[in-house]
Design a protein around this motif. Structure first.
Motif, short mmCIF file in Angstrom:
data_model
loop_
_atom_site.label_atom_id
_atom_site.label_comp_id
_atom_site.label_asym_id
_atom_site.label_seq_id
_atom_site.Cartn_x
_atom_site.Cartn_y
_atom_site.Cartn_z
N TYR A 80 0.84 -1.20 0.00
CA TYR A 80 0.00 0.00 0.00
C TYR A 80 0.87 1.25 0.00
O TYR A 80 0.64 2.19 -0.77
CB TYR A 80 -0.90 -0.03 1.24
N ARG A 83 2.61 2.12 -3.31
CA ARG A 83 1.74 2.68 -4.34
C ARG A 83 1.65 4.20 -4.20
O ARG A 83 1.40 4.91 -5.18
CB ARG A 83 0.33 2.07 -4.25
N ILE A 84 1.86 4.69 -2.99
CA ILE A 84 1.82 6.13 -2.75
C ILE A 84 3.20 6.75 -2.94
O ILE A 84 3.33 7.82 -3.53
CB ILE A 84 1.31 6.41 -1.33
N TYR A 85 4.23 6.06 -2.46
CA TYR A 85 5.61 6.54 -2.57
C TYR A 85 6.49 5.32 -2.86
O TYR A 85 6.71 4.49 -1.98
CB TYR A 85 6.02 7.23 -1.27
N PRO A 126 -5.10 4.60 5.63
CA PRO A 126 -4.34 5.62 6.36
C PRO A 126 -4.82 5.68 7.80
O PRO A 126 -6.01 5.51 8.08
CB PRO A 126 -4.69 6.92 5.62
N TYR A 138 0.37 14.38 2.93
CA TYR A 138 -0.35 13.18 2.54
C TYR A 138 -1.73 13.06 3.19
O TYR A 138 -2.20 11.96 3.42
CB TYR A 138 0.46 11.93 2.88
#
Length: 217
Positions: A80, A83-85, A126, A138
């Motif tokens: 997860y 995928r964001i960083y 999150p 974020y």
């Protein structure tokens, strides 16, 4: 009779709406607890998702449900995060009675954001609270901040220690993590008993009430 029944029905719907609203705003459990020069000690509010999750209720599982293995939770959280960083990695993975928790850092070890995973379903999301409201890169409230940081790490730690004197006497600040716009601290007496965050701009303290009991790392 119809009018009487209709009135009761409308009242019931109104009460349900009020209950859901309170749940989303943390009305069922303490969330954000303000402490800072501009607020003064002891000021207490209710933060989003404080205590019992999105709708103010504990999750319900079948009696035969068992927690997913920690290794699986870590793998899901890491996927997860990447995928964001893409260069993200996990730090300070912890198991609580309500969820798994991990801090996410970049290649240099600098904090990016925080994640939780449901212990029974493995669903990653999150972390609520400061991560969703104070993270200036974020979060839903993220964006350029013009004002300089008012409370560096050591000053934020002092605010946390002052807060703990009234919240949990005898507790000490343990590990610290710095994120965009805020800091997160583990705290406890002999071992970890909870977690709180301090806003780097306002000095507010927000206790993470959604984890449950600490089970270990």
């Amino acid at each position: 009779m119809k009018r009487y029944g209709l009135t009761l029905g409308v009242l019931a719907l109104a009460l349900l709406g009020l209950a859901l609203t309170q749940g989303m705003m943390g009305g069922f459990g303490p969330g954000m607890m303000g402490y800072g020069p501009q607020y003064g000690p002891g000021m207490m509010g209710y933060g989003m998702m404080g205590g019992y999750g999105m709708m103010g209720m504990m999750a319900v599982y079948p009696p035969e449900a068992r927690p997913i293995p920690q290794a699986e939770a870590k793998a899901r959280m890491e996927a997860y995060a990447k995928r964001i960083y893409p260069g993200a990695r996990l730090k300070d993975f912890m198991a609580f009675s309500q969820n798994y928790y991990a801090q996410v850092v970049d290649e240099k070890g600098q904090g990016l954001f925080e994640l939780i995973a449901d212990r029974y379903t493995g669903v990653v999301s999150p972390e609520p609270g400061p991560n969703m409201m104070w993270n200036t890169r974020y979060s839903m409230m993220g964006g350029p901040v013009q004002a300089p940081v008012r409370f560096p790490l050591e000053e934020a730690k002092k605010l946390a220690e002052t807060f703990l004197k009234g919240y949990l006497p005898g507790a000490q600040v343990m590990e610290a993590g710095a994120f965009p716009g805020y800091y997160t601290f583990d705290f406890g007496r002999k071992e970890v008993e909870g977690m709180l965050s301090v806003n780097a701009y306002t000095g507010e303290v927000w206790v993470h009430t959604w984890h449950g009991f600490f089970l270990g790392k």
